[in-house]
Design a protein around this motif. Structure first.
Motif, short mmCIF file in Angstrom:
data_model
loop_
_atom_site.label_atom_id
_atom_site.label_comp_id
_atom_site.label_asym_id
_atom_site.label_seq_id
_atom_site.Cartn_x
_atom_site.Cartn_y
_atom_site.Cartn_z
N ARG A 2 0.83 -1.21 0.00
CA ARG A 2 0.00 0.00 0.00
C ARG A 2 0.87 1.26 0.00
N LEU A 3 1.90 1.27 0.84
CA LEU A 3 2.78 2.45 0.89
C LEU A 3 3.55 2.60 -0.43
N ILE A 4 4.01 1.46 -0.98
CA ILE A 4 4.71 1.52 -2.27
C ILE A 4 3.79 2.15 -3.32
N GLN A 5 2.55 1.69 -3.32
CA GLN A 5 1.57 2.19 -4.29
C GLN A 5 1.34 3.70 -4.12
N GLU A 6 1.20 4.14 -2.87
CA GLU A 6 0.94 5.57 -2.63
C GLU A 6 2.15 6.43 -2.97
N LEU A 7 3.34 5.97 -2.60
CA LEU A 7 4.55 6.75 -2.88
C LEU A 7 4.80 6.88 -4.38
N SER A 8 4.48 5.80 -5.14
CA SER A 8 4.76 5.89 -6.57
C SER A 8 3.83 6.85 -7.29
N LYS A 9 2.79 7.34 -6.61
CA LYS A 9 1.92 8.35 -7.23
C LYS A 9 2.55 9.74 -7.17
N LEU A 10 3.61 9.89 -6.35
CA LEU A 10 4.23 11.21 -6.19
C LEU A 10 5.10 11.54 -7.41
N PRO A 11 5.16 12.86 -7.78
CA PRO A 11 5.97 13.22 -8.94
C PRO A 11 7.45 12.90 -8.72
N GLY A 12 8.08 12.36 -9.73
CA GLY A 12 9.51 12.08 -9.66
C GLY A 12 9.85 10.80 -8.92
N ILE A 13 8.84 10.06 -8.45
CA ILE A 13 9.11 8.81 -7.73
C ILE A 13 8.53 7.62 -8.51
N GLY A 14 9.42 6.81 -9.05
CA GLY A 14 8.98 5.63 -9.80
C GLY A 14 8.80 4.47 -8.85
N PRO A 15 8.34 3.31 -9.35
CA PRO A 15 8.10 2.14 -8.50
C PRO A 15 9.34 1.69 -7.72
N LYS A 16 10.53 1.79 -8.37
CA LYS A 16 11.77 1.38 -7.72
C LYS A 16 12.07 2.24 -6.49
N SER A 17 11.97 3.59 -6.67
CA SER A 17 12.23 4.51 -5.55
C SER A 17 11.19 4.31 -4.46
N ALA A 18 9.95 4.09 -4.86
CA ALA A 18 8.86 3.91 -3.88
C ALA A 18 9.16 2.69 -3.02
N GLN A 19 9.67 1.64 -3.68
CA GLN A 19 10.02 0.42 -2.96
C GLN A 19 11.16 0.68 -1.98
N ARG A 20 12.18 1.41 -2.47
CA ARG A 20 13.34 1.68 -1.63
C ARG A 20 12.93 2.49 -0.40
N LEU A 21 12.09 3.53 -0.61
CA LEU A 21 11.65 4.37 0.50
C LEU A 21 10.83 3.57 1.50
N THR A 22 9.97 2.71 0.99
CA THR A 22 9.11 1.91 1.87
C THR A 22 9.95 0.99 2.77
N TYR A 23 10.91 0.30 2.16
CA TYR A 23 11.73 -0.61 2.97
C TYR A 23 12.66 0.15 3.90
N TYR A 24 13.03 1.36 3.47
CA TYR A 24 13.83 2.21 4.36
C TYR A 24 13.01 2.56 5.61
N LEU A 25 11.76 2.99 5.38
CA LEU A 25 10.90 3.40 6.50
C LEU A 25 10.57 2.22 7.41
N LEU A 26 10.49 1.06 6.81
CA LEU A 26 10.20 -0.15 7.59
C LEU A 26 11.30 -0.42 8.61
N ARG A 27 12.53 -0.09 8.25
CA ARG A 27 13.66 -0.35 9.15
C ARG A 27 14.02 0.87 10.00
N ALA A 28 13.53 2.06 9.59
CA ALA A 28 13.90 3.30 10.29
C ALA A 28 13.33 3.31 11.71
N PRO A 29 13.92 4.13 12.59
CA PRO A 29 13.37 4.23 13.96
C PRO A 29 11.92 4.69 13.92
N ASP A 30 11.11 4.17 14.84
CA ASP A 30 9.70 4.53 14.96
C ASP A 30 9.48 6.03 14.82
N GLU A 31 10.33 6.79 15.55
CA GLU A 31 10.19 8.23 15.65
C GLU A 31 10.25 8.89 14.26
#
Ligand SMILES: [Zn+2]
Length: 203
Positions: free
Chosen positions: A14-43
């Motif tokens: 769901r997050l990958i899908q939503e992020l890829s709707k943003l300008p300049g963010i393709g499916p690959k970047s959306a995936q990278r950001l999602t997995y980054y956030l998954l591992r990032a600190p809660d805060e």
């Protein structure tokens, strides 16, 4: 049962899908950001989510120039250091950022929120032209700078505005031709923008 695909998808897709709707963010970047956030600190994820929410909840359009504002008037309209006799007319709030970055312009702005485009069905009534005319008629503005983009839509809009503003006895100028045709103001560099502003001519 809710069959909306967005709500039944896993939180990750769901997050990958939503992020890829943003300008300049393709499916690959959306995936990278999602997995980054998954591992990032809660805060970090929480601060990001709150920043997105407050962007929509705590901003509004300036009641005078339609720039993005955090109260009824934007910081430029509120300032008593700005020259109230000049209004620079732009298509988008981002254009104000670009012009302010140059740092030489001391007047006010008016954001149209678009440009006239017959092919995309955007007419004069769909952008903030009516509000601009009311404002010009009820204020002490002596010069209106047409700073719409040097594109087909921007030129059409400038032409249209010039015909409406000139009869009000207000000087109408257009940014100098230093900007290549087809460029958008928000992507122009500071030197080019400064020259375009300084060399503005009667329209
Ligand atoms: Zn304003």
């Amino acid at each position: 049962m809710n069959l909306n695909p967005a709500s039944t998808a896993s939180p990750v897709s769901r997050l990958i899908q939503e992020l890829s709707k943003l300008p300049g963010i393709g499916p690959k970047s959306a995936q990278r950001l999602t997995y980054y956030l998954l591992r990032a600190p809660d805060e970090q994820a929480k601060v990001l989510a709150e920043a997105i929410l407050s962007l929509r909840q705590k901003t509004q359009l300036c009641s005078s120039c339609f720039n993005i504002a955090d109260s009824d008037l934007c910081s430029i309209c509120r300032s008593d250091e700005r020259d109230q006799s000049i209004v620079c007319i732009v298509e988008q709030p981002q254009d104000i950022l670009a012009l302010e970055h140059v740092g030489t312009y001391r007047g006010l702005y008016h954001v149209l929120h678009g440009a006239i485009s017959p092919t995309e069905g955007v007419g004069a009534d769909n952008i903030r032209i009516k509000e601009l005319l009311v404002r010009l008629k009820t204020s002490q503005v002596a010069e209106a700078i047409l700073a719409t983009n040097p594109t087909l839509e921007g030129e059409t809009t400038a032409m249209y505005l010039s015909k409406l503003i000139s009869p009000l006895g207000i000087r109408v100028t257009r940014l100098a031709r230093g900007l290549p045709f087809g460029t958008e103001l928000e992507y122009a560099d500071d030197v080019t923008l400064a020259r375009a502003l300084e060399g503005r001519q009667e329209f």
